[in-house]
Design a protein around this motif. Structure first.
Motif, PDB file in Angstrom:
ATOM      1  N   SER A 110       0.871  -1.171   0.000  1.00  0.00           N
ATOM      2  CA  SER A 110       0.000   0.000   0.000  1.00  0.00           C
ATOM      3  C   SER A 110       0.905   1.217   0.000  1.00  0.00           C
ATOM      4  CB  SER A 110      -0.893   0.008   1.249  1.00  0.00           C
ATOM      5  OG  SER A 110      -1.624   1.217   1.315  1.00  0.00           O
ATOM      6  N   PRO A 158       1.365   5.460  -0.050  1.00  0.00           N
ATOM      7  CA  PRO A 158       0.662   6.716   0.242  1.00  0.00           C
ATOM      8  C   PRO A 158       0.443   7.512  -1.029  1.00  0.00           C
ATOM      9  CG  PRO A 158       2.976   6.887   0.853  1.00  0.00           C
ATOM     10  CD  PRO A 158       2.750   5.458   0.483  1.00  0.00           C
ATOM     11  N   GLU A 159      -0.588   8.305  -1.061  1.00  0.00           N
ATOM     12  CA  GLU A 159      -0.840   9.149  -2.231  1.00  0.00           C
ATOM     13  C   GLU A 159       0.333  10.111  -2.436  1.00  0.00           C
ATOM     14  OE1 GLU A 159      -3.303   9.008  -4.393  1.00  0.00           O
ATOM     15  OE2 GLU A 159      -4.246   7.319  -3.350  1.00  0.00           O
ATOM     16  N   SER A 160       0.650  10.363  -3.705  1.00  0.00           N
ATOM     17  CA  SER A 160       1.765  11.263  -4.011  1.00  0.00           C
ATOM     18  C   SER A 160       1.472  12.012  -5.298  1.00  0.00           C
ATOM     19  CB  SER A 160       3.068  10.473  -4.157  1.00  0.00           C
ATOM     20  OG  SER A 160       4.112  11.303  -4.633  1.00  0.00           O
TER      21      SER A 160
END
Length: 447
Positions: free
Chosen positions: A208, A210-212
């Motif tokens: 998973s 993290p958004e980036s």
């Protein structure tokens, strides 16, 4: 009106399912014999250990699958598979350079193999004359020696019960370690075979991330620069908002036991990649699975088309015929192309089954030959690779290397290369020596 009575398919993997889909048009009854238990969802299965690793369905495979199962591409997307722009959303580091990225007008679907197989399974259940007998293994063929014809199989189920089944056609889609190879050898029917040892290991794990905002890709491929680099890797978004990371190592560059025993080993291998991008993404990511290992010591092509006195009533397809280097992601698409070739042959009303199987094996070889040659041209960049080398190998490698380099600068050349790699254009479309020579000279002048 069905032209034939019964077909039996050994193996319910992708090639077996595709063969069943095609045969259902021409046989009154089609039976798939599958060793595994009936799947209860899109999960890896024992009979396909490679299913826990990254797979790709190339343009030719995706288009062919859609023609066999209309609407399946949309079903993939609606059930979570990721639709991307093939040349814009792929970030590819290849032979020391990044491919140019642009909108080439093609789309690709990113998904795990279990997800793809599960969706195909649901489509197969709609075909009324196809049945699957799970927990069934084939022990032997029923053979009429005077006619040199296989006319059935002897099976054993999970309870140990043995039974025989007759059929007009037996299709062996059981994979590399198939019954057919040993059965034919015992009867002195040797199949000419090419084998190339590559010592390949796969190590895969899901994460998973993290958004980036800086992540402007959906799949990133870092290929080793042979012969000095043996480790490569891919990180790909798949269904469930997960990222699957697959690390590959040629000629035993990955220590399988160490990777399985040491949780940190996977990240340490990622750090050894020719480019640090994948390592940067996963070093602090949350793992969602354990590390899975899959080994391909050698690739093999059985030339059934050249076999003498090959028995009637038997047809070999998929990995049973050819296990190709999986790094290039062409195996599933080859299976689709083979199924389409079989469909076309069966549509010829004037052909007998004997003619169909003989002609199919010849056409199958024509499908495999250019792909096999393209793949081993790359595999033989490693001195440790052993096997039959293709003619003109040095020239082919020089030429291919220039195409790779040029595809980091020239959209037109990269576009042509993408279509060849995706099996929608013949490799001859890249054989424009003037373009390569001019570009090489230009590059040398600008250095």
């Amino acid at each position: 009106m069905f032209r034939h009575k019964k077909a039996i398919i050994i193996g319910g993997g992708i090639s077996g399912k595709l063969a069943a889909r095609v045969l259902a048009e021409f046989f009154h009854e089609v039976i798939i014999l599958e060793r595994d238990q009936e799947p209860q969802g899109p999960h890896p299965r024992k009979g396909a250990p490679q299913g826990e690793h990254l797979h790709a369905l190339l343009f030719a495979g995706a288009n062919g699958l859609e023609s066999l199962f209309p609407g399946i591409t949309d079903t993939f997307h609606k059930s979570g598979a990721v639709k991307i722009n093939s040349t814009q959303d792929l970030s590819w580091f290849h032979h020391g350079v990044w491919k140019v990225r642009f909108d080439g007008g093609y789309t690709t679907t990113l998904q795990t193999r279990p997800h793809l197989e599960w969706i195909i399974e649901q489509y197969m259940k709609r075909i009324s004359n196809v049945t699957v007998q799970y927990n069934h293994s084939v022990k032997n063929y029923m053979y009429h020696e005077e006619e040199n014809r296989i006319h059935g199989v002897e099976t054993i189920d999970a309870s140990g019960s043995i039974k025989t089944m007759n059929a007009d056609l037996i299709v062996d889609a059981s994979g590399v370690s198939s019954l057919s190879t040993s059965w034919l050898a015992k009867r002195g029917m040797q199949i000419p075979e090419e084998q190339v040892k590559i010592g390949l290991s796969y190590a895969s794990k899901s994460f998973s991330l993290p958004e980036s905002a800086e992540r402007d890709w959906s799949i990133k491929l870092v290929y080793p620069h042979p012969p000095q680099e043996k480790i490569g890797g891919t990180i790909s978004k798949v269904e469930g908002n997960r990222y699957m990371v697959t690390l590959i190592g040629y000629h035993n560059a990955i220590n399988d036991k160490e990777v399985l025993q040491n949780e940190d080993s996977f990240i340490e291998i990622a750090q050894k990649l020719p480019n640090q991008d994948i390592y940067t993404e996963v070093k602090n990511a949350v793992p969602l699975s354990k590390t899975s290992i899959f080994r391909v010591p050698q690739i093999t092509w059985k030339h059934v088309d050249q076999a003498k006195n090959f028995p009637e009533g038997l047809l070999l397809i998929g990995d049973t015929i050819c296990r190709i280097d999986p790094v290039f992601g062409q195996g599933m698409s080859i299976a689709v192309l083979e199924a389409l070739a079989l469909q076309k042959l069966l549509q010829c009303q004037n052909k007998m089954l004997k003619e169909i199987t003989t002609t199919f094996h010849k056409q199958e070889a024509k499908i495999i030959a250019p792909i096999w040659n393209m793949v081993i041209t790359e595999d033989f960049r490693y001195p440790a690779t052993s096997g039959k080398r293709p003619l003109g190998l040095t020239i082919q490698q020089w030429y291919a290397k220039n195409i790779f380099i040029l595809s980091s600068q020239n959209q037109e050349i990269y576009h042509a290369f993408v279509k060849v790699m995706n099996l929608v254009s013949p490799i001859t479309t890249l054989m424009n020596l003037k373009i390569v020579v001019k570009s090489v000279i230009k590059r040398s002048i600008t250095k």
